[in-house]
Design a protein around this motif. Structure first.
Motif, PDB file in Angstrom:
ATOM      1  N   UNK A  23       1.912  29.525  88.022  1.00 41.67           N
ATOM      2  CA  UNK A  23       0.971  30.219  88.906  1.00 41.67           C
ATOM      3  C   UNK A  23      -0.311  29.403  89.018  1.00 41.67           C
ATOM      4  N   UNK A  24      -0.812  28.934  87.880  1.00 44.55           N
ATOM      5  CA  UNK A  24      -2.049  28.141  87.873  1.00 44.55           C
ATOM      6  C   UNK A  24      -1.853  26.839  88.645  1.00 44.55           C
ATOM      7  N   UNK A  25      -0.742  26.150  88.399  1.00 46.07           N
ATOM      8  CA  UNK A  25      -0.455  24.888  89.095  1.00 46.07           C
ATOM      9  C   UNK A  25      -0.358  25.099  90.602  1.00 46.07           C
ATOM     10  N   UNK A  38      14.784  30.378  97.336  1.00 47.21           N
ATOM     11  CA  UNK A  38      15.976  30.953  96.696  1.00 47.21           C
ATOM     12  C   UNK A  38      15.688  31.308  95.236  1.00 47.21           C
ATOM     13  N   UNK A  39      15.017  30.419  94.524  1.00 50.00           N
ATOM     14  CA  UNK A  39      14.667  30.695  93.130  1.00 50.00           C
ATOM     15  C   UNK A  39      13.749  31.903  93.040  1.00 50.00           C
ATOM     16  N   UNK A  40      12.693  31.896  93.814  1.00 50.17           N
ATOM     17  CA  UNK A  40      11.701  32.974  93.735  1.00 50.17           C
ATOM     18  C   UNK A  40      12.297  34.327  94.104  1.00 50.17           C
ATOM     19  N   UNK A  41      13.089  34.368  95.159  1.00 43.50           N
ATOM     20  CA  UNK A  41      13.675  35.639  95.586  1.00 43.50           C
ATOM     21  C   UNK A  41      14.746  36.127  94.607  1.00 43.50           C
ATOM     22  N   UNK A  42      15.577  35.217  94.141  1.00 43.63           N
ATOM     23  CA  UNK A  42      16.621  35.602  93.189  1.00 43.63           C
ATOM     24  C   UNK A  42      16.017  36.054  91.872  1.00 43.63           C
ATOM     25  N   UNK A  43      15.043  35.295  91.377  1.00 47.03           N
ATOM     26  CA  UNK A  43      14.425  35.651  90.107  1.00 47.03           C
ATOM     27  C   UNK A  43      13.650  36.960  90.214  1.00 47.03           C
ATOM     28  N   UNK A  61       9.748  47.096  76.081  1.00 47.08           N
ATOM     29  CA  UNK A  61       9.477  45.660  76.187  1.00 47.08           C
ATOM     30  C   UNK A  61      10.102  45.044  77.439  1.00 47.08           C
ATOM     31  N   UNK A  62      11.299  45.482  77.780  1.00 50.56           N
ATOM     32  CA  UNK A  62      11.989  44.958  78.959  1.00 50.56           C
ATOM     33  C   UNK A  62      11.235  45.359  80.225  1.00 50.56           C
ATOM     34  N   UNK A  63      10.830  46.620  80.304  1.00 47.85           N
ATOM     35  CA  UNK A  63      10.106  47.089  81.494  1.00 47.85           C
ATOM     36  C   UNK A  63       8.771  46.378  81.651  1.00 47.85           C
ATOM     37  N   UNK A  64       8.003  46.315  80.585  1.00 52.33           N
ATOM     38  CA  UNK A  64       6.659  45.736  80.651  1.00 52.33           C
ATOM     39  C   UNK A  64       6.710  44.256  81.000  1.00 52.33           C
ATOM     40  N   UNK A  65       7.526  43.508  80.275  1.00 55.81           N
ATOM     41  CA  UNK A  65       7.591  42.060  80.499  1.00 55.81           C
ATOM     42  C   UNK A  65       8.063  41.738  81.904  1.00 55.81           C
ATOM     43  N   UNK A  66       9.082  42.416  82.352  1.00 59.96           N
ATOM     44  CA  UNK A  66       9.627  42.096  83.661  1.00 59.96           C
ATOM     45  C   UNK A  66       8.743  42.577  84.794  1.00 59.96           C
ATOM     46  N   UNK A  67       7.947  43.598  84.566  1.00 61.61           N
ATOM     47  CA  UNK A  67       6.971  44.005  85.568  1.00 61.61           C
ATOM     48  C   UNK A  67       5.925  42.913  85.745  1.00 61.61           C
ATOM     49  N   UNK A  68       5.427  42.376  84.634  1.00 66.11           N
ATOM     50  CA  UNK A  68       4.442  41.294  84.718  1.00 66.11           C
ATOM     51  C   UNK A  68       5.062  40.022  85.285  1.00 66.11           C
ATOM     52  N   UNK A  69       6.278  39.696  84.852  1.00 63.23           N
ATOM     53  CA  UNK A  69       6.943  38.500  85.356  1.00 63.23           C
ATOM     54  C   UNK A  69       7.227  38.628  86.844  1.00 63.23           C
ATOM     55  N   UNK A  73       5.863  36.117  89.755  1.00 63.05           N
ATOM     56  CA  UNK A  73       6.763  35.487  90.726  1.00 63.05           C
ATOM     57  C   UNK A  73       6.394  35.859  92.151  1.00 63.05           C
ATOM     58  N   UNK A  74       6.020  37.101  92.363  1.00 64.11           N
ATOM     59  CA  UNK A  74       5.600  37.515  93.704  1.00 64.11           C
ATOM     60  C   UNK A  74       4.307  36.817  94.101  1.00 64.11           C
ATOM     61  N   UNK A  75       3.440  36.554  93.129  1.00 57.62           N
ATOM     62  CA  UNK A  75       2.209  35.810  93.416  1.00 57.62           C
ATOM     63  C   UNK A  75       2.536  34.390  93.862  1.00 57.62           C
ATOM     64  N   UNK A  76       3.475  33.741  93.176  1.00 57.48           N
ATOM     65  CA  UNK A  76       3.893  32.395  93.571  1.00 57.48           C
ATOM     66  C   UNK A  76       4.527  32.428  94.961  1.00 57.48           C
ATOM     67  N   UNK A  77       5.364  33.420  95.195  1.00 60.56           N
ATOM     68  CA  UNK A  77       6.007  33.567  96.507  1.00 60.56           C
ATOM     69  C   UNK A  77       4.966  33.735  97.610  1.00 60.56           C
ATOM     70  N   UNK A  78       3.979  34.574  97.364  1.00 57.63           N
ATOM     71  CA  UNK A  78       2.923  34.789  98.356  1.00 57.63           C
ATOM     72  C   UNK A  78       2.127  33.511  98.593  1.00 57.63           C
TER      73      UNK A  78
END
Length: 87
Positions: A23-25, A38-43, A61-69, A73-78
């Protein structure tokens, strides 16, 4: 908190933090050419499925981590979409 929850939170934290440098890069370079749609949408879809799964089995843990992840990913996509239009 039992050992499986500790490992779950550790895995969740490390997996989520792994996306922060991208995200920073992307932000600094104003380019996401090296990351495919394809990577961003699939992930992102996978993360959303993990969030739903975590909710269904009450695995915080699964819900929290994947919500942040998913958010990262949506930030990178945007950014990818926005930076392509600026060219």
């Amino acid at each position: 908190m039992n050992s499986s929850e500790i490992f779950g939170f550790a895995a969740a934290t490390l997996s989520t933090i792994a996306f922060v440098p991208q995200v920073i890069k992307t932000w600094r370079s104003q380019s996401a050419d090296d990351v495919s749609y394809a990577l961003l949408l699939t992930f992102s879809t996978g993360c959303l499925c993990w969030v739903v799964y975590g909710y269904q089995v009450d695995a915080r843990p699964v819900m929290i981590a994947n919500t942040f992840t998913l958010a990262l990913n949506l930030a990178i996509l945007a950014m990818k979409k926005v930076f392509e239009k600026e060219l």
